[in-house]
Motif scaffolding. Structure first.
Motif, PDB file in Angstrom:
ATOM      1  N   SER A   1       0.882  -1.199  -0.015  1.00 29.93           N
ATOM      2  CA  SER A   1      -0.095  -0.039   0.039  1.00 29.93           C
ATOM      3  C   SER A   1       0.866   1.395  -0.012  1.00 29.93           C
ATOM      4  CB  SER A   1      -0.880  -0.054   0.957  1.00 29.93           C
ATOM      5  OG  SER A   1      -1.829  -0.982   1.214  1.00 29.93           O
ATOM      6  N   PHE A   2       2.136   1.148  -0.227  1.00 27.55           N
ATOM      7  CA  PHE A   2       2.882   2.298  -0.062  1.00 27.55           C
ATOM      8  C   PHE A   2       2.975   3.168  -1.317  1.00 27.55           C
ATOM      9  CE2 PHE A   2       7.155   4.654   0.926  1.00 27.55           C
ATOM     10  CZ  PHE A   2       6.733   5.323   1.967  1.00 27.55           C
ATOM     11  N   ALA A   3       3.815   2.701  -2.547  1.00 24.77           N
ATOM     12  CA  ALA A   3       3.898   3.446  -3.644  1.00 24.77           C
ATOM     13  C   ALA A   3       4.075   2.230  -4.724  1.00 24.77           C
ATOM     14  CB  ALA A   3       5.466   4.170  -3.468  1.00 24.77           C
ATOM     15  N   ASP A   4       3.439   2.389  -5.890  1.00 25.32           N
ATOM     16  CA  ASP A   4       3.523   1.315  -7.005  1.00 25.32           C
ATOM     17  C   ASP A   4       4.394   1.893  -8.024  1.00 25.32           C
ATOM     18  OD1 ASP A   4       2.977  -0.593  -8.909  1.00 25.32           O
ATOM     19  OD2 ASP A   4       1.008   0.246  -9.548  1.00 25.32           O
TER      20      ASP A   4
ATOM     21  N   GLY B   1       2.627   0.343 -12.182  1.00 24.02           N
ATOM     22  CA  GLY B   1       1.323   0.443 -12.500  1.00 24.02           C
ATOM     23  C   GLY B   1       0.425  -0.895 -12.590  1.00 24.02           C
ATOM     24  N   ASP B   2       0.755  -1.793 -11.791  1.00 32.02           N
ATOM     25  CA  ASP B   2       0.060  -2.988 -11.571  1.00 32.02           C
ATOM     26  C   ASP B   2      -0.986  -2.888 -10.127  1.00 32.02           C
ATOM     27  OD1 ASP B   2       1.653  -3.359  -9.184  1.00 32.02           O
ATOM     28  OD2 ASP B   2       2.444  -5.310  -9.797  1.00 32.02           O
ATOM     29  N   GLY B   3      -0.834  -1.738  -9.594  1.00 31.11           N
ATOM     30  CA  GLY B   3      -1.992  -1.667  -8.228  1.00 31.11           C
ATOM     31  C   GLY B   3      -1.349  -2.163  -7.068  1.00 31.11           C
ATOM     32  N   ILE B   4      -0.068  -2.479  -7.249  1.00 29.24           N
ATOM     33  CA  ILE B   4       0.501  -3.130  -5.989  1.00 29.24           C
ATOM     34  C   ILE B   4       1.795  -2.350  -5.658  1.00 29.24           C
ATOM     35  CG2 ILE B   4       1.235  -5.219  -4.788  1.00 29.24           C
ATOM     36  CD1 ILE B   4      -0.354  -6.828  -6.661  1.00 29.24           C
ATOM     37  N   GLY B   5       1.758  -1.685  -4.595  1.00 29.10           N
ATOM     38  CA  GLY B   5       3.123  -1.281  -3.937  1.00 29.10           C
ATOM     39  C   GLY B   5       4.345  -2.189  -4.230  1.00 29.10           C
ATOM     40  N   ASP B   6       5.556  -1.542  -4.329  1.00 30.37           N
ATOM     41  CA  ASP B   6       6.626  -2.679  -4.530  1.00 30.37           C
ATOM     42  C   ASP B   6       7.961  -2.016  -3.978  1.00 30.37           C
ATOM     43  OD1 ASP B   6       7.208  -0.559  -6.607  1.00 30.37           O
ATOM     44  OD2 ASP B   6       5.982  -1.718  -8.101  1.00 30.37           O
TER      45      ASP B   6
ATOM     46  N   GLY C   1      -6.169   0.390   8.195  1.00 27.12           N
ATOM     47  CA  GLY C   1      -4.611   0.951   8.178  1.00 27.12           C
ATOM     48  C   GLY C   1      -3.995   0.547   6.758  1.00 27.12           C
ATOM     49  N   ARG C   2      -4.798  -0.323   6.005  1.00 26.88           N
ATOM     50  CA  ARG C   2      -3.974  -0.648   4.572  1.00 26.88           C
ATOM     51  C   ARG C   2      -4.315   0.010   3.489  1.00 26.88           C
ATOM     52  NH1 ARG C   2      -4.277  -7.253   6.020  1.00 26.88           N
ATOM     53  NH2 ARG C   2      -3.355  -7.098   8.191  1.00 26.88           N
ATOM     54  N   SER C   3      -5.097   0.933   3.428  1.00 31.15           N
ATOM     55  CA  SER C   3      -5.487   1.671   2.324  1.00 31.15           C
ATOM     56  C   SER C   3      -4.453   2.492   1.621  1.00 31.15           C
ATOM     57  CB  SER C   3      -6.726   2.814   2.443  1.00 31.15           C
ATOM     58  OG  SER C   3      -6.317   3.530   3.574  1.00 31.15           O
ATOM     59  N   PRO C   4      -4.181   2.430   0.175  1.00 31.35           N
ATOM     60  CA  PRO C   4      -2.881   3.241  -0.129  1.00 31.35           C
ATOM     61  C   PRO C   4      -2.682   4.325   0.140  1.00 31.35           C
ATOM     62  CG  PRO C   4      -4.091   1.637  -1.764  1.00 31.35           C
ATOM     63  CD  PRO C   4      -5.078   1.868  -0.587  1.00 31.35           C
ATOM     64  N   ILE C   5      -1.320   4.719   0.021  1.00 36.49           N
ATOM     65  CA  ILE C   5      -1.099   6.090   0.557  1.00 36.49           C
ATOM     66  C   ILE C   5      -1.223   7.218  -0.587  1.00 36.49           C
ATOM     67  CG2 ILE C   5       1.081   7.485   1.262  1.00 36.49           C
ATOM     68  CD1 ILE C   5       0.367   6.042   3.437  1.00 36.49           C
TER      69      ILE C   5
ATOM     70  N   VAL D   1      -5.137   0.244 -11.309  1.00 37.89           N
ATOM     71  CA  VAL D   1      -6.199  -0.041 -10.456  1.00 37.89           C
ATOM     72  C   VAL D   1      -5.560  -0.641  -8.991  1.00 37.89           C
ATOM     73  CG1 VAL D   1      -8.349  -1.261  -9.916  1.00 37.89           C
ATOM     74  CG2 VAL D   1      -7.801  -0.394 -12.364  1.00 37.89           C
ATOM     75  N   PRO D   2      -5.712   0.309  -7.891  1.00 37.03           N
ATOM     76  CA  PRO D   2      -5.045  -0.261  -6.858  1.00 37.03           C
ATOM     77  C   PRO D   2      -5.586  -1.540  -6.189  1.00 37.03           C
ATOM     78  CG  PRO D   2      -6.557   1.686  -6.339  1.00 37.03           C
ATOM     79  CD  PRO D   2      -6.574   1.517  -7.890  1.00 37.03           C
ATOM     80  N   TRP D   3      -4.864  -2.312  -5.537  1.00 37.94           N
ATOM     81  CA  TRP D   3      -5.330  -3.430  -5.082  1.00 37.94           C
ATOM     82  C   TRP D   3      -6.370  -3.531  -3.904  1.00 37.94           C
ATOM     83  CZ3 TRP D   3      -4.641  -5.719   0.052  1.00 37.94           C
ATOM     84  CH2 TRP D   3      -4.270  -4.667   0.907  1.00 37.94           C
ATOM     85  N   LEU D   4      -6.498  -2.206  -3.285  1.00 42.82           N
ATOM     86  CA  LEU D   4      -7.288  -1.969  -2.355  1.00 42.82           C
ATOM     87  C   LEU D   4      -7.840  -0.532  -2.649  1.00 42.82           C
ATOM     88  CD1 LEU D   4      -8.761  -2.760   0.498  1.00 42.82           C
ATOM     89  CD2 LEU D   4      -7.029  -1.358   1.546  1.00 42.82           C
TER      90      LEU D   4
END
Length: 556
Positions: free
Chosen positions: A24-27, A30-35, A420-424, A438-441
């Motif tokens: 949830s930090f920074a992708d 562009g796959d929607g998942i922070g990495d 607490g897990r929604s993307p920053i 599209v973000p995972w959450l």
């Protein structure tokens, strides 16, 4: 009465850690998942904030039944997060900025897709069968239908035992059925796990956060949990027999000697049922077990006074004997501002008061991502928006028991770990700067106005309140090592003194932990003695709602 010796300095006592929940930090792609590259790209932001190190939640290969806490390969990076090269670049970027790194490690259980478990479940004769907990079934007295070996309830609901038809036994899973518990009684298991820790230390980790580490020892014989009078639930909470069981301390000392001894590594345990009465057993300087533990009643306190009492009790129990941690939230809890502050009426004041409390105690503080932005809980509109297995399972249990879907959703919203897990939110772009995809959450709409770019540019923001307090903690070492003495410890206003340490002066901290004005609890400080005031200055007639003031004790 023995007077405790002054605290000896250590990097991990002075450090302030910032927890990154990578997904949830920074992708970056562009796959929607922070990495991992996304985290590396934000290191200058974290350096500007003023933290001293990162705690990364799991980044390992995992089928993600429990968002990475179900590891299928301890030594591989999960492909959604990047590669080992990406990890090395992150590690180098941290070192170039003088920042430390502690990694989350899950040593109580693996994924059921881990090779160890594939072998264990394949045959009763497999050499790795005993790497997990396997037991025969009970019978129900009405035929041959298998019944779990005992009445332990999984943390995520239902029985803690799963039937394996191919080998006709049950395996233990204190969490999801896809998270089988490792059998620490087997020395081969322990050696394999110690090698995992050593490998990651070699790769650049400065320490480890050890997930549910005091659950690794299970009660001998797996007894039933005693059933309270009138209770008819089929399965009962297993804490009594799944936490703090012997020989937990022998295991931790063995791990310390195998991994941490002789290395400048930090160990902090996620330790349920550990508090003032027993923390020394785990974290005492003489014990050779853990450097520190997390105390989770800080996440549940009903008032500032409860926070104060809990910390005071811990401090009195450990002063000069152990070092503490302090947190207000993490990836498993509600947002601290929603839980303890007043984000509707006093967002900035209550957020900065909470930061003042967190950063002025004789303990290692852990911030959770987004606290420095004043992020709050977010109520998603449908259960399909939630990703947390615990939330979804609880919702399904409630609906199955006859609760309406609307009431079930309202109940799980309050405690969902997805709060607490929604993307920053990094900026004002459509993807909030988190992702081009599209973000995972789903990104919380009510978080967007408080994005990081806007707060970094605003000297009056919550981000800058955190930055000023973090800088003050570095400058005034008495905020780290000075004795902690209560001045006022009841009611809405809390006050304490941090004693001088070396050439660093004694300071006082005043916190009006509530939304009404209150009288000063001590002589009012002179203006030139004020080190921090979250309202910009002080009102000499009273303390304003959620007012936090730090001043030199000599200027009372």
């Amino acid at each position: 009465m023995t007077v405790p010796q002054p605290e000896s300095p250590a990097w991990w006592k002075e450090a302030v850690f910032y927890q990154v929940y990578p997904r949830s930090f920074a992708d970056s792609n562009g796959d929607g998942i922070g990495d991992l590259p996304g985290i590396t790209g934000k290191l200058d932001y974290l350096k500007r904030l003023g933290v001293d190190g990162l705690w990364l939640s799991p980044i390992y290969a995992s089928p993600n039944d429990d968002n990475g806490y179900d590891i299928s390969d301890y030594l591989a990076i999960g492909p959604e997060y990047g590669t080992l090269k990406d990890f090395q670049e992150l590690s180098l970027g941290l070192k170039e900025r003088g920042l430390r790194l502690i990694l989350d490690q899950v040593l109580n259980h693996t994924s059921d897709e881990h090779e160890w478990f594939h072998q264990s479940r394949s045959s009763r004769a497999n050499p790795r069968r005993d790497w997990y907990h396997w037991l025969d079934a009970r019978t129900d007295g009405e035929g041959d239908r298998p019944v779990p070996p005992n009445n332990w309830r999984s943390v995520f609901g239902g029985s803690a035992w799963e039937w394996e038809a191919s080998t006709q036994q049950y395996y233990l899973h204190c969490f999801s059925r896809k998270q089988p518990d490792l059998n620490w009684r087997n020395p081969d298991v322990r050696r394999a796990l110690y090698e995992v820790l050593t490998t990651w230390a070699t790769r650049g980790a400065d320490g480890f956060r050890l997930d549910v580490i005091n659950m690794i020892a299970k009660a001998e014989g797996y007894p039933d949990v005693p059933r309270p009078a009138g209770n008819t639930e089929p399965f009962l909470n297993l804490d009594e027999y799944g936490v703090n069981q012997p020989p937990i301390h022998e295991y931790l000392r063995e791990m310390h000697d195998a991994v941490f001894a002789g290395r400048d590594l930090y160990s902090v345990g996620e330790t349920w049922w550990v508090g003032a009465h027993n923390t020394i057993d785990f974290t005492g300087y003489h014990r050779r077990e853990l450097n520190a533990a997390f105390y989770f009643y800080f996440h549940e306190c009903a008032s500032g006074q409860a926070h104060f009492e809990n910390f005071s009790n811990l401090y009195e129990a450990t002063r000069g004997k152990s070092w503490l941690t302090v947190t207000l939230g993490n990836h498993d809890s509600r947002r601290s501002l929603s839980r303890f502050g007043d984000p509707v009426n006093y967002r900035h004041a209550s957020a900065s008061l909470l930061a003042t409390w967190l950063l002025t105690l004789p303990a290692t503080p852990f911030l959770f991502q987004g606290e420095e932005l004043g992020l709050t809980d977010h109520a998603y509109s449908t259960i399909t928006d939630y990703r947390d297995i615990q939330t979804v399972n609880r919702y399904q249990e409630l609906v199955a028991s006859g609760v309406s879907p609307e009431k079930a959703l309202a109940e799980v919203r309050v405690t969902s770990r997805d709060n607490g897990r929604s993307p920053i939110p990094w900026d004002a772009t459509p993807g909030a700067g988190f992702s081009r995809g599209v973000p995972w959450l789903p990104i919380a709409g009510d978080h967007r106005p408080f994005h990081a770019a806007g707060q970094v540019d605003d000297p009056g923001s919550i981000f800058h309140a955190y930055a000023r307090l973090l800088a003050l903690r570095k400058q005034v070492k008495s905020l780290v090592y000075g004795d902690f003495t209560p001045i006022k410890e009841s009611g809405q206003v809390l006050a304490y003194r941090r004693g001088e340490w070396g050439s660093h002066p004694a300071v006082c901290v005043i916190l009006n932990w509530g939304s009404s004005a209150q009288p000063w609890p001590c002589p009012i400080p002179s203006a030139d003695g004020i080190l921090y005031a979250n309202h910009g200055g002080i009102a000499y007639s009273h303390l304003r709602p959620w007012e936090a003031v730090i001043f030199t004790a000599a200027r009372l």
